[in-house]
Every structure is written in structure tokens, then in C-alpha cells.
Design a protein around this motif. Sequence first.
Motif, short mmCIF file in Angstrom:
data_model
loop_
_atom_site.label_atom_id
_atom_site.label_comp_id
_atom_site.label_asym_id
_atom_site.label_seq_id
_atom_site.Cartn_x
_atom_site.Cartn_y
_atom_site.Cartn_z
N TYR A 56 46.62 11.40 -15.21
CA TYR A 56 46.55 9.94 -15.05
C TYR A 56 46.26 9.66 -13.59
N ILE A 60 43.22 7.45 -17.64
CA ILE A 60 43.52 8.81 -18.09
C ILE A 60 42.21 9.58 -18.01
N THR A 112 40.17 4.02 -19.91
CA THR A 112 40.68 2.94 -19.07
C THR A 112 40.39 1.63 -19.78
#
Length: 124
Positions: A24, A31, A44
Motif C-alpha cells: 500500500y 494498492i 486506487t
Amino acid sequence: MSRKNNYEWLDEYCLSQIGATKDYKLEWDAIRYMVGGKMFAMRTADKEGKPIITLKLEPAFGDLLRQQYEHIVPGYYMNKVHWNSLYLEGDVPDDVVQAMVREAHSIILKSLSKKIQQEIETSQ
């Protein structure tokens, strides 16, 4: 990101690719899916908060998909030739999304040194 996601299986599928890992990135609120330390996909949201996944694809394949599916667009905040974003609220068929993930992973895996490729393949 409490919006609808039509691809609940996507995280597991990305991680099922040989040598795939995820992290992350706080600065991007994203991610990242990686192989050999290089990103092949990123989850995202766009500026309106709509969930997306952005994948690296061969330019011709990405262009073809963008022409066929309204929910596949040039890479959001990425190089528009090599990266393509898929809206996770969209209706692109699962098999097409899976092909996109496999292609993105393959492109990055092939870009790694032969030594790193062998290490990844023998560690599975």
C-alpha cells in the motif's frame, strides 16, 4: 471506497500470478501489485472517488480494449500509451479483466533480468 466493485475476486487473482506481491502506497492512496519489485497493476480511485485498477498492457492490446469497452480508459495519472485503467463499477467481462492482469504481469516479468525471472519461477 465503499462503492460497488464488480470484481471482488480481483485482489486474489492479481496475487495468484507467479511471484506477485502487494503493498500500500500511502502517498498515492493505492494498492500496488508487483513482481520482482516492479509494479504491474495499481488499485486506487479517480478524482471522483470511483474505484479503478490500472494495468500495464501492450499498446495495441490496450488500444483495442479501450475501443471495445467504455469502462477501460487510458491510464489514470500514468503513461497513456502503456497503462490502462479499468473502472471497477463497470461491466467488462471477467475473462477480459483476467487477460489484462495476465498480460500486465507477463510484461513486467519479462522486463526483469533472466536471473530474477529464474529466482521467481523456482521459488514457486
